[in-house]
Design a protein around this motif. Structure first.
Motif, PDB file in Angstrom:
ATOM      1  N   ASN A   4       0.803  -1.219   0.000  1.00 12.54           N
ATOM      2  CA  ASN A   4       0.000   0.000   0.000  1.00 12.54           C
ATOM      3  C   ASN A   4       0.841   1.278   0.000  1.00 12.54           C
ATOM      4  O   ASN A   4       0.326   2.358   0.232  1.00 12.54           O
ATOM      5  N   LYS A   5       2.151   1.119  -0.240  1.00  9.18           N
ATOM      6  CA  LYS A   5       3.070   2.251  -0.310  1.00  9.18           C
ATOM      7  C   LYS A   5       3.118   3.043   0.996  1.00  9.18           C
ATOM      8  O   LYS A   5       3.321   4.255   0.990  1.00  9.18           O
ATOM      9  N   LEU A   6       2.935   2.345   2.108  1.00  6.67           N
ATOM     10  CA  LEU A   6       3.144   2.961   3.417  1.00  6.67           C
ATOM     11  C   LEU A   6       4.640   2.874   3.720  1.00  6.67           C
ATOM     12  O   LEU A   6       5.206   1.784   3.734  1.00  6.67           O
ATOM     13  N   ASN A   7       5.266   4.007   3.965  1.00  7.76           N
ATOM     14  CA  ASN A   7       6.732   4.027   3.963  1.00  7.76           C
ATOM     15  C   ASN A   7       7.389   4.336   5.307  1.00  7.76           C
ATOM     16  O   ASN A   7       8.609   4.463   5.365  1.00  7.76           O
ATOM     17  N   VAL A   8       6.594   4.454   6.386  1.00  9.62           N
ATOM     18  CA  VAL A   8       7.192   4.670   7.705  1.00  9.62           C
ATOM     19  C   VAL A   8       6.476   3.804   8.734  1.00  9.62           C
ATOM     20  O   VAL A   8       5.241   3.856   8.844  1.00  9.62           O
ATOM     21  N   LEU A   9       7.240   3.008   9.471  1.00  9.04           N
ATOM     22  CA  LEU A   9       6.722   2.314  10.640  1.00  9.04           C
ATOM     23  C   LEU A   9       7.145   3.117  11.864  1.00  9.04           C
ATOM     24  O   LEU A   9       8.316   3.145  12.228  1.00  9.04           O
ATOM     25  N   HIS A  10       6.192   3.815  12.462  1.00  8.16           N
ATOM     26  CA  HIS A  10       6.422   4.561  13.694  1.00  8.16           C
ATOM     27  C   HIS A  10       6.238   3.569  14.844  1.00  8.16           C
ATOM     28  O   HIS A  10       5.135   3.171  15.172  1.00  8.16           O
ATOM     29  N   TRP A  11       7.351   3.170  15.437  1.00  8.27           N
ATOM     30  CA  TRP A  11       7.360   2.093  16.430  1.00  8.27           C
ATOM     31  C   TRP A  11       7.408   2.698  17.833  1.00  8.27           C
ATOM     32  O   TRP A  11       8.456   3.076  18.325  1.00  8.27           O
ATOM     33  N   HIS A  12       6.239   2.759  18.466  1.00 10.15           N
ATOM     34  CA  HIS A  12       6.143   3.226  19.855  1.00 10.15           C
ATOM     35  C   HIS A  12       6.548   2.042  20.739  1.00 10.15           C
ATOM     36  O   HIS A  12       5.719   1.315  21.264  1.00 10.15           O
ATOM     37  N   ALA A 299      -5.482   0.403   4.185  1.00  7.31           N
ATOM     38  CA  ALA A 299      -5.403   0.543   2.727  1.00  7.31           C
ATOM     39  C   ALA A 299      -6.186   1.774   2.269  1.00  7.31           C
ATOM     40  O   ALA A 299      -5.748   2.521   1.388  1.00  7.31           O
ATOM     41  N   ALA A 300      -7.364   1.995   2.869  1.00  2.25           N
ATOM     42  CA  ALA A 300      -8.150   3.197   2.550  1.00  2.25           C
ATOM     43  C   ALA A 300      -7.384   4.455   2.939  1.00  2.25           C
ATOM     44  O   ALA A 300      -7.353   5.447   2.193  1.00  2.25           O
ATOM     45  N   PHE A 301      -6.751   4.415   4.095  1.00  4.86           N
ATOM     46  CA  PHE A 301      -5.938   5.549   4.548  1.00  4.86           C
ATOM     47  C   PHE A 301      -4.800   5.825   3.571  1.00  4.86           C
ATOM     48  O   PHE A 301      -4.538   6.975   3.197  1.00  4.86           O
ATOM     49  N   ALA A 302      -4.107   4.769   3.131  1.00  2.00           N
ATOM     50  CA  ALA A 302      -2.973   4.943   2.217  1.00  2.00           C
ATOM     51  C   ALA A 302      -3.416   5.605   0.920  1.00  2.00           C
ATOM     52  O   ALA A 302      -2.745   6.511   0.408  1.00  2.00           O
ATOM     53  N   GLU A 303      -4.554   5.167   0.383  1.00  2.00           N
ATOM     54  CA  GLU A 303      -5.000   5.744  -0.887  1.00  2.00           C
ATOM     55  C   GLU A 303      -5.333   7.222  -0.743  1.00  2.00           C
ATOM     56  O   GLU A 303      -4.917   8.048  -1.573  1.00  2.00           O
ATOM     57  N   ILE A 304      -6.063   7.585   0.301  1.00  2.00           N
ATOM     58  CA  ILE A 304      -6.463   8.992   0.438  1.00  2.00           C
ATOM     59  C   ILE A 304      -5.257   9.878   0.727  1.00  2.00           C
ATOM     60  O   ILE A 304      -5.176  11.027   0.279  1.00  2.00           O
ATOM     61  N   MET A 305      -4.262   9.350   1.457  1.00  2.00           N
ATOM     62  CA  MET A 305      -3.079  10.151   1.751  1.00  2.00           C
ATOM     63  C   MET A 305      -2.218  10.358   0.504  1.00  2.00           C
ATOM     64  O   MET A 305      -1.665  11.438   0.285  1.00  2.00           O
ATOM     65  N   TRP A 306      -2.098   9.333  -0.327  1.00  2.00           N
ATOM     66  CA  TRP A 306      -1.244   9.430  -1.510  1.00  2.00           C
ATOM     67  C   TRP A 306      -1.925  10.167  -2.663  1.00  2.00           C
ATOM     68  O   TRP A 306      -1.257  10.881  -3.418  1.00  2.00           O
ATOM     69  N   THR A 307      -3.229   9.997  -2.828  1.00  2.00           N
ATOM     70  CA  THR A 307      -3.883  10.514  -4.034  1.00  2.00           C
ATOM     71  C   THR A 307      -4.856  11.649  -3.779  1.00  2.00           C
ATOM     72  O   THR A 307      -5.283  12.310  -4.728  1.00  2.00           O
ATOM     73  N   GLY A 308      -5.242  11.879  -2.521  1.00  2.00           N
ATOM     74  CA  GLY A 308      -6.173  12.959  -2.235  1.00  2.00           C
ATOM     75  C   GLY A 308      -7.621  12.581  -2.515  1.00  2.00           C
ATOM     76  O   GLY A 308      -7.926  11.485  -2.992  1.00  2.00           O
ATOM     77  N   SER A 309      -8.516  13.504  -2.220  1.00  2.00           N
ATOM     78  CA  SER A 309      -9.955  13.227  -2.308  1.00  2.00           C
ATOM     79  C   SER A 309     -10.560  13.609  -3.650  1.00  2.00           C
ATOM     80  O   SER A 309     -11.735  13.337  -3.898  1.00  2.00           O
ATOM     81  N   ILE A 310      -9.777  14.254  -4.526  1.00  2.00           N
ATOM     82  CA  ILE A 310     -10.304  14.715  -5.820  1.00  2.00           C
ATOM     83  C   ILE A 310      -9.873  13.761  -6.933  1.00  2.00           C
ATOM     84  O   ILE A 310      -8.698  13.421  -7.062  1.00  2.00           O
ATOM     85  N   ASP A 311     -10.848  13.343  -7.728  1.00  2.00           N
ATOM     86  CA  ASP A 311     -10.576  12.507  -8.890  1.00  2.00           C
ATOM     87  C   ASP A 311     -10.032  13.388 -10.012  1.00  2.00           C
ATOM     88  O   ASP A 311     -10.731  14.285 -10.493  1.00  2.00           O
ATOM     89  N   PRO A 312      -8.766  13.194 -10.438  1.00  2.00           N
ATOM     90  CA  PRO A 312      -8.187  14.074 -11.459  1.00  2.00           C
ATOM     91  C   PRO A 312      -8.898  13.976 -12.806  1.00  2.00           C
ATOM     92  O   PRO A 312      -8.813  14.890 -13.624  1.00  2.00           O
ATOM     93  N   TRP A 334      -5.978 -10.328  -0.737  1.00  2.00           N
ATOM     94  CA  TRP A 334      -5.250 -10.535   0.506  1.00  2.00           C
ATOM     95  C   TRP A 334      -5.731 -11.760   1.263  1.00  2.00           C
ATOM     96  O   TRP A 334      -4.948 -12.478   1.864  1.00  2.00           O
ATOM     97  N   LEU A 335      -7.035 -11.989   1.250  1.00  2.00           N
ATOM     98  CA  LEU A 335      -7.553 -13.180   1.917  1.00  2.00           C
ATOM     99  C   LEU A 335      -7.016 -14.454   1.265  1.00  2.00           C
ATOM    100  O   LEU A 335      -6.679 -15.419   1.939  1.00  2.00           O
ATOM    101  N   HIS A 336      -6.923 -14.438  -0.078  1.00  2.00           N
ATOM    102  CA  HIS A 336      -6.353 -15.584  -0.779  1.00  2.00           C
ATOM    103  C   HIS A 336      -4.863 -15.744  -0.478  1.00  2.00           C
ATOM    104  O   HIS A 336      -4.311 -16.841  -0.560  1.00  2.00           O
TER     105      HIS A 336
END
Length: 355
Positions: A4-12, A299-312, A334-336
């Motif tokens: 999902n192109k998440l690029n930082v693991l913030h490890w508390h 996954a929903a979070f990753a998409e909105i953060m990378w692409t924004g809420s506007i459909d280009p 993913w289930l498979h």
């Protein structure tokens, strides 16, 4: 994460209950503060996690939350602590039992410097999160050592000691060649201000991002009422029948509908919002539930953060039905693949509107 192109693991990695990462400088921390000998991370295991993430283009940034939420340090060093395990009114002194935080007036206070120095070398990422969250000044006002210190030093106060502690901590992190990260509590609640080289985690409300960038800081959006994934499963306190403090459960739709830049008009301030993160605390999560709690909401979070809420393609807000269909496709793949995530909708129902 890499899918999902998440690029930082913030490890508390440490908190009030346990110190699970090996320390070579203060070995007593894990000897006395880990849950058990098989529930800790050695240096080698920590390096394996860092390298595993690196091979997938993911950074690992540690958080050592100080000076609050440090009760576990008292198992090894009670002499540097304040307001330990106050009962029965623990909620006056902290967000959870057991209460305890570093004594910010202790002249032997090289402990925080030791932690920053050691773990800055173990964790190679440029970011180092010093925590600074969940502070309550009442903790220190009732500490006789701090009370005596303030009386003996005219001009000092609890507030000035807090500011001084954070100034020294930020300075030490920078001395180690790192970029300081901190929770907004320390930046906004106590009148403390540092150089805007510190990156601030904005979590208290959806308005926090705007408040942080108004002060010139760079921000990471982590609003609890949008991005906290462990909420809505009831309280973990045995004598409390209500919901968790951050309930209700956040569905993927609520996460997807949040744009942290939406209320920021100034383009220069918008650029100060570096991104966002979702948070999954482990009080009620473990290896048996982590995938269900993370996916597909993350996954929903990753998409909105990378692409924004506007459909280009249409220059309008994205069609939530199309988003649901993409997530359903992700569900199936993913289930498979054996990832035990939650489904975002029943089979065949992804495009059914709510009305």
């Amino acid at each position: 994460m890499s899918y999902n192109k998440l690029n930082v693991l913030h490890w508390h990695i440490v908190d009030a209950f346990s110190w699970p990462v090996e320390s070579k400088v203060h070995s007593e921390l894990t000897e006395k503060g880990a849950y058990s000998t098989d529930m800790l991370y050695s240096y080698e295991e920590t390096k394996k996690i860092i390298n595993y993430a690196k091979s997938r283009a993911i950074r690992v940034m540690p958080e050592f939350n100080m000076p609050g939420n440090t009760f576990i340090v008292s198992d090894a060093h009670p002499e540097i602590m304040s307001c330990l395990n106050k009962q029965p009114n623990w909620d006056k002194f902290g967000p959870e039992p057991s209460s305890g935080q570093l004594n910010i007036a202790d002249l032997r206070g090289s402990f925080a410097f030791d932690i920053i120095t050691e773990y800055s070398r173990l964790f190679v990422d440029l970011g180092f999160h010093m925590g600074g969250g969940s502070l309550n000044l009442d903790w220190w006002k009732e500490d006789p050592v701090i009370e005596l210190y303030v009386c003996d030093h005219p001009g000092e106060s609890i507030e000035s000691l807090v500011k001084g502690w954070f100034n020294q901590t930020v300075g030490k992190i920078q001395e180690m060649g790192k970029v300081p990260f901190a929770r907004e509590d320390s930046m906004l609640n106590f009148g403390y201000e540092t150089k805007n080289t510190t990156i601030v985690e904005a979590w208290v409300s959806e308005d926090s991002v705007g408040k942080v960038v108004d002060k010139g800081y760079r921000a990471i959006a982590t609003s609890w009422n949008r991005h906290y994934l462990d909420c809505g499963h009831g309280s973990w306190l045995s004598n409390f029948e209500g919901s968790s403090w951050c309930g209700p459960y956040k569905g993927w739709q609520k996460i997807y509908s949040y744009n942290p830049r939406a209320k920021i008009i100034d383009p220069a301030k918008q650029k100060l919002v570096l991104g966002g993160e979702v948070a999954l605390w482990s009080a009620q999560s473990d290896e048996t539930t982590v995938d269900r709690n993370l996916w597909p909401r993350t996954a929903a979070f990753a998409e909105i953060m990378w692409t924004g809420s506007i459909d280009p393609n249409t220059n309008s807000t994205k069609d939530i039905g199309k988003v649901a269909r993409r997530l359903t496709t992700t569900d199936s793949a993913w289930l498979h693949a054996g990832i035990c995530q939650s489904r975002c909708s029943p089979c065949g129902a992804s495009a059914i509107p709510s009305h």
